[in-house]
Design a protein around this motif. Structure first.
Motif, mmCIF file in Angstrom:
data_model
loop_
_atom_site.group_PDB
_atom_site.id
_atom_site.type_symbol
_atom_site.label_atom_id
_atom_site.label_comp_id
_atom_site.label_asym_id
_atom_site.label_seq_id
_atom_site.Cartn_x
_atom_site.Cartn_y
_atom_site.Cartn_z
ATOM 1 N N THR A 213 -4.978 73.957 -55.887
ATOM 2 C CA THR A 213 -3.764 75.021 -55.842
ATOM 3 C C THR A 213 -2.580 74.497 -55.201
ATOM 4 O OG1 THR A 213 -4.666 75.689 -53.792
ATOM 5 C CG2 THR A 213 -5.458 76.616 -56.028
ATOM 6 N N TRP A 214 -1.431 75.335 -55.457
ATOM 7 C CA TRP A 214 -0.029 74.956 -54.820
ATOM 8 C C TRP A 214 0.729 76.224 -54.852
ATOM 9 C CZ3 TRP A 214 4.506 75.701 -57.304
ATOM 10 C CH2 TRP A 214 5.685 75.370 -56.752
ATOM 11 N N GLY A 215 1.468 76.261 -53.729
ATOM 12 C CA GLY A 215 2.200 77.541 -53.805
ATOM 13 C C GLY A 215 1.846 78.382 -52.737
ATOM 14 N N ASP A 216 2.673 79.744 -52.737
ATOM 15 C CA ASP A 216 2.452 80.696 -51.757
ATOM 16 C C ASP A 216 1.226 81.592 -52.168
ATOM 17 O OD1 ASP A 216 2.482 83.230 -50.125
ATOM 18 O OD2 ASP A 216 4.704 83.130 -49.908
ATOM 19 N N ASP A 217 0.493 81.659 -51.528
ATOM 20 C CA ASP A 217 -0.974 82.548 -51.770
ATOM 21 C C ASP A 217 -0.663 83.813 -52.253
ATOM 22 O OD1 ASP A 217 -2.827 80.519 -51.247
ATOM 23 O OD2 ASP A 217 -3.257 81.039 -49.412
ATOM 24 N N ASP A 218 0.706 84.524 -51.637
ATOM 25 C CA ASP A 218 0.979 85.942 -52.292
ATOM 26 C C ASP A 218 1.862 85.978 -53.408
ATOM 27 O OD1 ASP A 218 -0.264 86.937 -49.879
ATOM 28 O OD2 ASP A 218 1.344 86.493 -48.738
ATOM 29 N N ALA A 219 2.052 84.832 -54.078
ATOM 30 C CA ALA A 219 2.935 84.741 -55.164
ATOM 31 C C ALA A 219 2.112 85.073 -56.143
ATOM 32 C CB ALA A 219 3.336 83.359 -55.282
ATOM 33 N N LYS A 221 -0.092 84.767 -59.488
ATOM 34 C CA LYS A 221 -1.126 83.727 -59.889
ATOM 35 C C LYS A 221 -1.046 83.195 -61.352
ATOM 36 C CE LYS A 221 -4.841 85.027 -56.392
ATOM 37 N NZ LYS A 221 -3.843 85.867 -55.735
ATOM 38 N N LYS A 268 9.585 73.969 -58.420
ATOM 39 C CA LYS A 268 9.282 74.830 -56.994
ATOM 40 C C LYS A 268 9.482 76.165 -57.757
ATOM 41 C CE LYS A 268 10.934 71.743 -53.357
ATOM 42 N NZ LYS A 268 10.984 70.647 -54.287
ATOM 43 N N PRO A 270 8.440 80.025 -58.259
ATOM 44 C CA PRO A 270 7.647 81.064 -57.220
ATOM 45 C C PRO A 270 6.468 81.470 -57.775
ATOM 46 C CG PRO A 270 9.421 82.246 -58.491
ATOM 47 C CD PRO A 270 9.716 80.646 -58.971
ATOM 48 N N ARG A 272 1.740 81.023 -57.774
ATOM 49 C CA ARG A 272 0.880 80.227 -56.833
ATOM 50 C C ARG A 272 -0.068 79.689 -58.187
ATOM 51 N NH1 ARG A 272 -4.611 80.746 -55.005
ATOM 52 N NH2 ARG A 272 -5.035 81.247 -57.192
#
Length: 462
Positions: A213-219, A221, A268, A270, A272
């Motif tokens: 996984t990559w990115g903000d967990d709140d973004a 999916k 990048k 936005p 997850r």
């Protein structure tokens, strides 16, 4: 491919390239001078669409003429022919030039060469200057993703086993600050991935599943699942030699998923991002799974095996069930899954399947806009009866004896393992270009990922 496009400040005395139609050729030659006019006449050049000619200029220097149709290029990627026609140097398209961003992309895609196993291959190539109004960074992100997918497909299985393919997932995510795990061998059974284990257990290339996984967990999916069969003998239903010769490309789904993931992370976006790649070799040994076996799945459904050469949908079933458990907003799987898809649509037009009408329309729009063609086929529910089994919850192949609708029934089988995802689409790609053409080089191919990158960028923009 990255070095095939350069910014204006990097260029060294770029040679001008003029797009010209047959009707406009006399006027252009009169402006370029007597030397250009005389040379074009001696060469019999009349600006046929797609044909180029280097001409001398009065007072020194050169220019390139590139033939177009009166109203436009014959194809948005037609400029790709220059990648092989021009000697190494820097070149600059002269405005106005139709669809310049697409034309530059076509040139760069055509500049790809897989030289890993060829000694003495030159690294020099012609380079095109990217105008300031064209986003060169995004072009390079796309090209890097396409190159990754092509390279991985072109590498033979003796150098790209299950361990190496899983390592590619790990390395890509580590490079972008992601994280994850790789489940190996009998640990697959402990982690409730029995179909992945069953398909891969007969090979010395130990089966495994990479989950990163990559990115903000709140973004939002976005989850990508790729078929990672590093080589497919067909198993006990062994393929004939002619059908086995290209089976190094049976991990093309995984390669394309990694190419798309590379684009998403480099840009990048936005989201997850999660990538799941089951990595197996479908081999032959005493421990190989058999026709008639009934296997458990992560979903809890029992699966009757009708043909061991339909192994890809089995490993995808476990991987999709795993992905579906966290209810992603968008779930995409890509696989070199069925010959039926190629019979129906040929090698250049991969089908996709989804019950989400909005998603289907978006895919179609972005596929057309990006010159990354795909075609929707139906998840035709009446054909689900073809997967009926008398001894298990489901058969993984068509049991009707008709041989009809192979790509559709494969997609229907996969659909049984997805129920929580907000949107899901399955892509049955070929992952290979049989012969070179503008924008496509013979060999491993990225299919659908440029369109999907544009769609995901638009759908999940910051």
């Amino acid at each position: 491919m990255r070095q095939s496009l350069i910014s204006a400040h990097e260029a060294t005395a770029p040679i001008p390239v003029y797009a010209v139609s047959e009707a406009g050729l006399p006027n252009l030659l009169s402006k370029l001078g007597a030397n250009a006019t005389g040379w074009a006449e001696r060469q019999g050049y009349n600006a046929q669409a797609g044909r180029s000619l280097m001409v001398p200029l009065d007072g020194g220097g050169q220019a390139v003429l590139f033939g177009t149709l009166p109203e436009n290029l014959p194809h948005p990627f037609a400029l790709g022919t220059l990648a092989n026609d021009l000697p190494p140097a820097d070149y600059e398209m002269q405005e106005p030039f139709p669809a310049i961003a697409q034309a530059l992309l076509g040139f760069a895609l055509s500049s790809y060469a897989f030289n890993r196993y060829r000694g003495g291959a030159s690294g020099k190539q012609p380079r095109l200057v990217v105008p300031e109004h064209v986003d060169i960074e995004r072009l390079q992100i796309v090209l890097d993703g396409v190159q990754l997918a092509r390279d991985l497909i072109n590498i033979p299985a003796n150098d790209l086993g299950t361990a190496e393919l899983a390592a590619q997932v790990e390395d890509l995510f580590n490079a972008h600050g992601g994280s994850g795990s790789i489940v190996v061998g009998d640990e697959l059974l402990k982690e409730n991935l029995p179909l992945v284990h069953a398909v891969g257990r007969a090979s010395d290339n130990t089966p495994r599943l990479a989950d990163f996984t990559w990115g903000d967990d709140d973004a939002p999916k976005v989850t990508l699942v790729g078929k990672g069969v590093i080589f497919d003998t067909g198993g006990l239903n062994i393929k004939p030699g002619g059908s086995m010769s290209l089976m190094k490309k049976d991990m093309g789904g995984a390669a394309n998923v990694l190419g798309l993931a590379s684009m998403i992370m480099a840009a990048k976006l936005p989201v997850r991002l999660r990538v799941i790649v089951p990595c197996v070799e479908n081999s032959i040994a005493g421990s190989a799974f058999r026709p008639g076996d009934i296997l458990p799945s992560r979903k809890g459904l029992t699966v009757e095996i009708g043909n061991t050469d339909a192994e890809g949908r089995l490993i995808l079933a476990d991987a999709l069930a795993l992905a579906d458990e966290e209810s992603p907003e968008l779930l995409i799987d890509m696989a070199t899954l069925t010959g039926a898809a190629r019979v129906a649509l040929g090698p250049d037009l991969p089908p996709y399947f989804t019950n989400d009408e909005d998603l289907a329309e978006d895919i179609s729009i972005f596929a057309e806009a990006s010159e990354d063609p795909m075609w929707r086929l139906p998840l035709w529910q009446p054909y689900m009866k073809y997967l009926d089994s008398q001894v298990a919850d489901i058969s993984h192949i068509n049991t009707s004896g008709t041989g009809f609708a192979g790509s559709i029934t494969a997609a229907l089988f996969l659909s049984r393992f997805v129920e929580n995802a907000e949107s899901w689409a399955h892509f049955d790609i070929y992952g290979w270009t049989p012969s070179s053409k503008p924008g496509k080089v013979a060999g491993g191919e990225a299919q659908g990922i440029r369109a999907l990158f544009d769609m995901i960028s638009d759908q999940f923009s910051a």
